[in-house]
Every structure is written in C-alpha cells, then in structure tokens.
Design an enzyme around this catalytic site. Structure first.
Site, PDB file in Angstrom:
ATOM      1  N   GLY A 127       0.775  -1.230   0.000  1.00 17.26           N
ATOM      2  CA  GLY A 127       0.000   0.000   0.000  1.00 17.26           C
ATOM      3  C   GLY A 127       0.807   1.281   0.000  1.00 17.26           C
ATOM      4  O   GLY A 127       0.315   2.315   0.453  1.00 17.26           O
ATOM      5  N   LYS A 160     -16.554 -15.234  -8.929  1.00 19.84           N
ATOM      6  CA  LYS A 160     -16.025 -13.910  -9.301  1.00 19.84           C
ATOM      7  C   LYS A 160     -17.168 -12.908  -9.440  1.00 19.84           C
ATOM      8  O   LYS A 160     -17.082 -11.776  -8.984  1.00 19.84           O
ATOM      9  CB  LYS A 160     -15.254 -14.021 -10.625  1.00 19.84           C
ATOM     10  N   MET A 169      -4.453  -7.314  -7.023  1.00 17.56           N
ATOM     11  CA  MET A 169      -3.986  -8.516  -7.708  1.00 17.56           C
ATOM     12  C   MET A 169      -5.112  -9.330  -8.355  1.00 17.56           C
ATOM     13  O   MET A 169      -4.981 -10.544  -8.500  1.00 17.56           O
ATOM     14  CB  MET A 169      -3.185  -9.403  -6.729  1.00 17.56           C
ATOM     15  N   ARG A 170      -6.177  -8.656  -8.716  1.00 17.18           N
ATOM     16  CA  ARG A 170      -7.264  -9.346  -9.428  1.00 17.18           C
ATOM     17  C   ARG A 170      -7.619  -8.578 -10.683  1.00 17.18           C
ATOM     18  O   ARG A 170      -7.567  -7.353 -10.683  1.00 17.18           O
ATOM     19  CB  ARG A 170      -8.535  -9.407  -8.574  1.00 17.18           C
ATOM     20  N   ASN A 209      -4.856   2.140 -13.426  1.00 14.48           N
ATOM     21  CA  ASN A 209      -3.890   1.271 -12.754  1.00 14.48           C
ATOM     22  C   ASN A 209      -2.506   1.866 -12.950  1.00 14.48           C
ATOM     23  O   ASN A 209      -2.255   2.587 -13.916  1.00 14.48           O
ATOM     24  CB  ASN A 209      -3.946  -0.132 -13.385  1.00 14.48           C
ATOM     25  N   HIS A 225       1.594   0.639 -13.110  1.00 16.57           N
ATOM     26  CA  HIS A 225       2.360  -0.593 -13.309  1.00 16.57           C
ATOM     27  C   HIS A 225       3.851  -0.253 -13.428  1.00 16.57           C
ATOM     28  O   HIS A 225       4.206   0.686 -14.153  1.00 16.57           O
ATOM     29  CB  HIS A 225       1.868  -1.311 -14.574  1.00 16.57           C
TER      30      HIS A 225
HETATM   31  C1  GRF Z   1       3.397  -1.297  -7.413  1.00 17.17           C
HETATM   32  O1  GRF Z   1       4.667  -1.520  -7.962  1.00 17.17           O
HETATM   33  C2  GRF Z   1       2.366  -1.159  -8.485  1.00 17.17           C
HETATM   34  O2  GRF Z   1       2.834  -0.533  -9.620  1.00 17.17           O
HETATM   35  C3  GRF Z   1       2.041  -2.592  -8.793  1.00 17.17           C
HETATM   36  O3  GRF Z   1       2.030  -3.220  -7.536  1.00 17.17           O
HETATM   37  C4  GRF Z   1       2.922  -2.523  -6.657  1.00 17.17           C
HETATM   38  C5  GRF Z   1       2.151  -2.157  -5.430  1.00 17.17           C
HETATM   39  O4  GRF Z   1       2.987  -1.585  -4.457  1.00 17.17           O
HETATM   40  N1  GRF Z   1       0.827  -2.702  -9.557  1.00 17.17           N
HETATM   41  P1  GRF Z   1       2.377  -0.870  -3.196  1.00 17.17           P
HETATM   42  O5  GRF Z   1       1.441  -1.877  -2.512  1.00 17.17           O
HETATM   43  O6  GRF Z   1       1.633   0.342  -3.663  1.00 17.17           O
HETATM   44  O7  GRF Z   1       3.526  -0.523  -2.311  1.00 17.17           O
END
Ligand code: GRF
Length: 206
Positions: free
Chosen positions: A14, A66, A91-92, A114, A116
C-alpha cells in the site's frame, strides 16, 4: 462542485495507496475524498495504512464466484458514489461486466486506472521490476493506464522512464521505480482535481 470521490483497490503493502491518501488529505475534503480503500486480502498491510490515516477500509475476500465477489464491490462503489477507482497493486482482474457497470455510472467513460512498474506493453503481470532487471534492460519505467479486462492491457495514459545504471543494485533501481510511481500517481490525482482531465461524476442510471 462536489468533491472528487476516489476509491483505492490494493492487495499488498500500500505505498501507492498511502501516497494517494496523503495527497488527497493535503487537498482537503472540499476537493477530494478517498471514499474507501478496498482489499481482497484481510491481512494486507494497506488496510492498516488506511486506518492510520482515518480512511474507511474494506476487506472483501473472494469466498464465492467472481461475479458475486464483484457484485459486493460494486455495491460499495455505488453506495459511496465513487467517481474514479485507482488500482494500486490490486492482484485481481476486473471483469468486462464490472467495468461496464462502473462506466455506465460515468457517462460511459472508463474511470478506472492502474499503475504498473514497467514500460507497458513490456513486462506485464507480476515481478516486472525483477524480470526487467534480470534481462539487464537499459531502461524500464512506470505506466499509468486505463483498466480493461486484460492483464495490464488498457489504454496507456502516461509513461516515464527509469534508467538502469551500470552496477545499479536491484534494490536501488526498484526504489527509484517506486518513488516515480508515487510521484506520477499523485500527479495524476492532482490532474483530476484540477479538472485537467474530464471527470464524469457518479450518476446512477435512471
Ligand atoms: C506497485 O509496484 C504497483 O505498480 C504494482 O504493484 C505494486 C504495489 O505496491 N501494480 P504498493 O502496494 O503500492 O507498495
């Protein structure tokens, strides 16, 4: 004008969620409200972080289909009249049906983003930083994109590069990438609050 209402979905540490919450709290409740943080894992540290900042949090674990799981989440989104959803290590995958229901409350616009840690479409999915490091790429970076039902496949909104320096330890490189994530995601939130990008505010279909 109502405050912008955002929800943050996260499954892990987080750090991005925390950066967003702090930025929102700096703006103040007349401008933006983090309606809630939602995790699919009751033990996720992000939930404690939300509580520490007095943000409402929900653990909605997937104990059913789901479809039923997503209905529970949509119910919360509707109850809180959320304008934008920020995924931050969630993660979904969200289904096409979830996304279309959400966009139907926002003038048909996609308002789920999102972040990434790679230059998509390179290195989608998990362990992107480590995989790029192992490949000794000259550079990677961070992408903010709209969310579709695929894995990190939605329309790209912003990308910034982080170079991999010679003899750069993986931990340093990862840290620079994460810092850039926090910077870019909070700037993106700023741009919504400043209305540099049009927001369709929550409106239930009649
Ligand atoms: C981050 O690197 C984000 O880009 C990816 O998952 C990670 C989450 O990190 N999708 P955090 O929980 O915000 O520290």
């Amino acid at each position: 004008m109502n405050p912008l209402r955002v929800a943050i979905f996260a499954s892990g540490t987080g750090s991005n969620a925390q950066a967003l919450i702090q930025r929102a709290q700096n703006w103040g409740p007349e401008k933006v409200e983090v309606s809630f943080v939602l995790s699919d894992k009751a033990s996720a540290p992000v939930l404690e972080k939300a509580k520490a900042f007095s943000v409402r949090s929900y653990a909605v674990e997937k104990n059913t289909t789901k479809q039923a799981h997503e209905q529970q989440i949509l119910h919360l989104v509707k109850e809180h009249q959320v304008d934008w959803i920020f995924l931050a290590g969630y993660m979904r995958l969200l289904s096409a049906s979830f996304l279309s229901q959400f966009s139907s409350w926002h003038g048909g616009q996609s308002q789920v983003v999102n972040i990434h840690p790679s230059l998509l479409p390179l290195y989608p999915g998990v362990d992107s930083i480590a995989r790029a490091y192992q490949d000794r790429v000259p550079q990677s970076g961070v992408t903010i994109h709209l969310v579709d039902e695929g894995m990190d496949t939605g329309t790209i909104l912003q990308q910034e590069v982080v170079r991999l320096l010679p003899d750069d330890p993986m931990a340093n490189w990862a840290q620079r990438i994460h810092q850039l994530e926090h910077h870019m995601y909070t700037k993106f939130l700023d741009s919504l609050i400043r209305q540099e990008r049009r927001t369709f505010y929550f409106q239930e279909n009649i």
